[in-house]
Design an enzyme around this catalytic site. Structure first.
Site, PDB file in Angstrom:
ATOM      1  N   HIS A 241       0.801  -1.228   0.000  1.00  0.00           N
ATOM      2  CA  HIS A 241       0.000   0.000   0.000  1.00  0.00           C
ATOM      3  C   HIS A 241       0.839   1.286   0.000  1.00  0.00           C
ATOM      4  CE1 HIS A 241      -3.455  -2.550   1.102  1.00  0.00           C
ATOM      5  NE2 HIS A 241      -2.646  -3.118   1.971  1.00  0.00           N
TER       6      HIS A 241
HETATM    7  C1  BDR Z   1      -2.422   0.877   5.656  1.00  0.00           C
HETATM    8  O1  BDR Z   1      -2.600   0.354   6.969  1.00  0.00           O
HETATM    9  C2  BDR Z   1      -1.371   0.037   7.526  1.00  0.00           C
HETATM   10  O2  BDR Z   1      -1.452  -1.163   8.255  1.00  0.00           O
HETATM   11  C3  BDR Z   1      -0.378  -0.003   6.396  1.00  0.00           C
HETATM   12  O3  BDR Z   1       0.918   0.364   6.824  1.00  0.00           O
HETATM   13  C4  BDR Z   1      -0.927   0.984   5.413  1.00  0.00           C
HETATM   14  O4  BDR Z   1      -0.466   2.282   5.675  1.00  0.00           O
HETATM   15  C5  BDR Z   1      -3.158  -0.010   4.674  1.00  0.00           C
HETATM   16  O5  BDR Z   1      -4.518  -0.020   4.967  1.00  0.00           O
END
Ligand code: BDR
Ligand code: CA
Length: 310
Positions: A241
């Site tokens: 992500h």
């Molecule tokens: C986001 O949530 C976090 O756990 C990850 O680092 C990312 O920023 C994804 O939904």
């Protein structure tokens, strides 16, 4: 080529760690003014320690790392240990470093650094965790707004959540902060689940990283093999992500999106933390570009090249 000046606000976090690697490998295009931590995937002490170690591991000795907010604005803090592990970085153990923390008061430090930018120079904020620090920055130091060109963030979704049915983790973790940021009027690029669920590496690419003898590739392989199991079950790629933000900055041609006005549900109901994206023609203004398309082979090529270059 003129470099884009950025500040990275993160909660490392496995995909945060890959985003930092992408930034470290892109210093021909990006000038990294600083890195701040924010409590999110893990508690403040752990994510701050991870940010310090990652910066040193990737050769960003010259980039200040500061500690940001230890908890959300209003919400009770909760971590994502089940996704990122107790350390925040899965099974990966990074070498210790004597790189010092530049400040325990990260938001004030960030404000000063932005204010000190030379006349005419602007900054892109890159938040990849809960938006607590950015909301505080905008509320407590409104004079910095004029120097913020835009915010390229990971968070939100126009198509359902990951932490709850409707909320993505970063927004769910501090909805009030997110609402302040989305309603700030600043131009925002939202790298939410609509695009990040399509952006990642295939299992065989992660395995090749794990087999690599190069320290950064191997460490990222270790982290991603943990993360693929905990966060990307049932998907063809291990989603990365947070790295989408940096690759959007260096390679915008890989992505597509739609303009919207975004409100965050701050009620205590079932949709708390949902980003309501209004893309209707009659809605104005629409300051948020909601990314929803990626050229996956292009994304993977750039990511693997950057990892190999560190
Ligand atoms: C986001 O949530 C976090 O756990 C990850 O680092 C990312 O920023 C994804 O939904
Ligand atoms: Ca994150």
């Amino acid at each position: 080529m003129k470099k884009t000046t950025i500040w990275i606000d993160c909660d490392p976090g496995i995909d945060d760690a890959v985003a930092l690697a992408m930034a470290a490998a892109s210093r021909d295009q990006l000038r990294i003014l600083g890195i701040s931590s924010v409590a999110g995937n893990q508690v403040s002490d752990r994510v701050t320690e991870n940010a310090r170690r990652l910066a040193a591991f990737y050769g960003m000795e010259d980039v200040p790392v500061v500690r940001g907010a230890r908890e959300p604005l209003l919400k009770v803090p909760e971590t994502a240990a089940s996704v990122h592990g107790e350390s925040g970085l899965g099974n990966c153990r990074l070498p210790d470093t004597d790189k010092p923390l530049a400040s325990e008061n990260g938001v004030a430090y960030m404000a000063q650094a932005i204010e000190a930018l030379p006349e005419g120079e602007t900054l892109t904020l890159v938040p990849v965790g809960p938006l607590t620090n950015i909301a505080l920055l905008l509320k407590v130091f409104p004079q910095v707004r004029a120097k913020i060109e835009r915010i390229v963030l990971m968070g939100g979704s126009a198509s359902g959540g990951n932490h709850s049915a409707s909320a993505e983790f970063n927004i769910w973790a501090d909805p009030e902060a997110a609402q302040i940021v989305f309603q700030s009027g600043l131009p925002i690029v939202m790298c939410g689940l609509d695009v990040t669920h399509q952006s990642g590496l295939y299992p065989e690419q992660v395995e090749a990283l794990l087999r690599s003898e190069k320290p950064v590739e191997h460490a990222v392989g270790e982290m991603l093999s943990f993360y693929a199991d905990t966060s990307s079950r049932g998907r063809t790629v291990a989603c990365i992500h947070d790295a989408v933000t940096i690759l959007y900055l260096t390679n915008p041609e890989l992505f597509g999106g739609e303009w919207a006005s975004v409100q965050v549900d701050c009620t205590n109901d079932i949709n708390r933390g949902m980003t309501v994206c209004d893309r209707r023609a009659k809605t104005s203004p629409k300051p948020v570009l909601v990314l929803n398309q990626v050229d996956l082979p292009g994304f993977q090529k750039v990511m693997l090249e950057k990892l190999a270059s560190i």
